[in-house]
Write an enzyme that holds these catalytic residues in place. Structure first.
Site, mmCIF file in Angstrom:
data_model
loop_
_atom_site.group_PDB
_atom_site.id
_atom_site.type_symbol
_atom_site.label_atom_id
_atom_site.label_comp_id
_atom_site.label_asym_id
_atom_site.label_seq_id
_atom_site.Cartn_x
_atom_site.Cartn_y
_atom_site.Cartn_z
ATOM 1 N N MET A 117 36.161 36.172 30.295
ATOM 2 C CA MET A 117 37.057 35.652 29.538
ATOM 3 C C MET A 117 37.548 34.230 30.024
ATOM 4 O O MET A 117 38.069 33.874 30.904
ATOM 5 C CB MET A 117 38.537 36.412 29.326
ATOM 6 C CG MET A 117 38.354 37.861 29.188
ATOM 7 S SD MET A 117 39.996 38.420 28.924
ATOM 8 C CE MET A 117 40.275 38.801 30.998
ATOM 9 N N ILE A 175 40.474 41.703 36.644
ATOM 10 C CA ILE A 175 40.515 40.463 38.003
ATOM 11 C C ILE A 175 40.863 39.012 37.455
ATOM 12 O O ILE A 175 40.643 38.640 36.412
ATOM 13 C CB ILE A 175 39.062 40.706 38.312
ATOM 14 C CG1 ILE A 175 38.340 41.887 38.550
ATOM 15 C CG2 ILE A 175 38.677 39.565 39.403
ATOM 16 C CD1 ILE A 175 36.856 41.955 38.666
ATOM 17 N N GLY A 205 42.370 32.633 31.915
ATOM 18 C CA GLY A 205 41.006 32.721 32.365
ATOM 19 C C GLY A 205 40.901 33.812 33.612
ATOM 20 O O GLY A 205 41.408 33.954 34.442
ATOM 21 N N SER A 206 39.988 34.730 33.268
ATOM 22 C CA SER A 206 39.860 35.936 33.940
ATOM 23 C C SER A 206 38.547 36.981 33.862
ATOM 24 O O SER A 206 37.722 36.191 33.124
ATOM 25 C CB SER A 206 41.050 36.742 34.237
ATOM 26 O OG SER A 206 41.356 36.800 32.731
ATOM 27 N N ARG A 207 38.475 38.022 34.416
ATOM 28 C CA ARG A 207 37.356 39.073 33.984
ATOM 29 C C ARG A 207 37.821 40.420 33.920
ATOM 30 O O ARG A 207 38.908 40.895 34.755
ATOM 31 C CB ARG A 207 36.510 38.701 35.118
ATOM 32 C CG ARG A 207 35.331 39.486 34.833
ATOM 33 C CD ARG A 207 34.119 39.189 36.216
ATOM 34 N NE ARG A 207 33.791 40.300 36.819
ATOM 35 C CZ ARG A 207 33.255 40.295 38.112
ATOM 36 N NH1 ARG A 207 32.995 39.040 38.740
ATOM 37 N NH2 ARG A 207 32.741 41.358 38.904
#
Length: 248
Positions: A117, A175, A205-207
């Site tokens: 993301m 994450i 912002g991440s995953r």
């Protein structure tokens, strides 16, 4: 010039209909974003007093923050066996890997679908399947680039294990990334989730990683854009002949 009552009622009805249409097109802001949007807005007002160009920059940042925390409605496919995307973003990796130890899913490889993301994606996370939350495990860690494979082992993360009625256990891992420093989860152990139901968010912002049993029929590929709660990642009811893991 006089206007009759019927004309006034017709105009009022048109205005109400237009207002409803506009509201339907504008995504609401998630409550977790209120402090951030409010802070940016207040800073913008102060910046306008200091120097007008700075105020406009602050206004643009406020709009961006509001868009970041948008919480749109989604139309989720609900057929038994479908796995939907838990996040908006780009499918960065699909690979067979051993799941993190805290998931307690054993040492055999599972299919991991990673969704990255960016700061421009909606960051509200949704359950990929319907089922009961068996456990939620938080693990502190680093904040390296979430697109890197080692981020799944080194970064701060929050893991959920969901027990599905007919398809076993599914792992979902939030994450943190370079910018994201706060993982938020709205759910608790033992709670029942519906497919596409909101369960958390990650700021800036991440995953998201989804762990599925080996042999699950995948319906996406690396590089594809996914929409949380709508894009179908896999189908448990077609367990034979899963896709090869490769980029197109």
């Amino acid at each position: 010039m006089s206007i009759d009552r019927q004309t006034l009622l017709s105009v009022a009805k048109s205005i109400r209909s237009g207002a409803k249409s506009i509201r339907a097109q504008i995504s609401p802001i998630h409550p977790k974003g209120y402090p951030f949007v409010g802070g940016f807005a207040l800073a913008s007002i102060i910046l306008f007093w200091i120097w007008t160009p700075l105020g406009w920059i602050g206004t643009l940042l406020t709009i961006w923050c509001a868009l970041f925390f948008r919480n749109p409605a989604r139309v989720t496919p609900v057929r038994e066996g479908l796995v939907v995307s838990p996040a908006d973003g780009r499918i960065s990796m699909i690979a067979p890997v051993v799941p993190p130890a805290e998931l307690e899913l054993g040492e055999q490889p599972m299919v991991r679908i990673s969704i990255f993301m960016s700061v421009f994606n909606c960051h509200v996370n949704r359950s990929p399947v319907a089922g009961k939350i068996e456990r939620i495990v938080y693990r502190p860690g680093k904040f390296i680039n979430a697109e890197l494979d080692k981020a799944s082992e080194d970064n701060e993360r929050n893991s959920l294990v969901i027990s599905t009625p007919n398809n076993g256990l599914v792992g979902v891992v939030q994450i943190a990334g370079l910018v994201a420093r706060r993982i938020v989860t709205f759910v608790h152990d033992g709670q029942t989730l519906e497919t596409g139901e909101r369960f958390g968010l990650i700021r800036f912002g991440s995953r998201l990683d989804v762990f599925l049993p080996e042999g699950t029929q995948l319906l996406v590929s690396e590089g594809q854009t996914a929409i949380a709660g709508e894009t179908v990642l896999a189908d448990f009811q077609q367990a034979d002949g899963g896709r090869t893991y490769r980029s197109n």
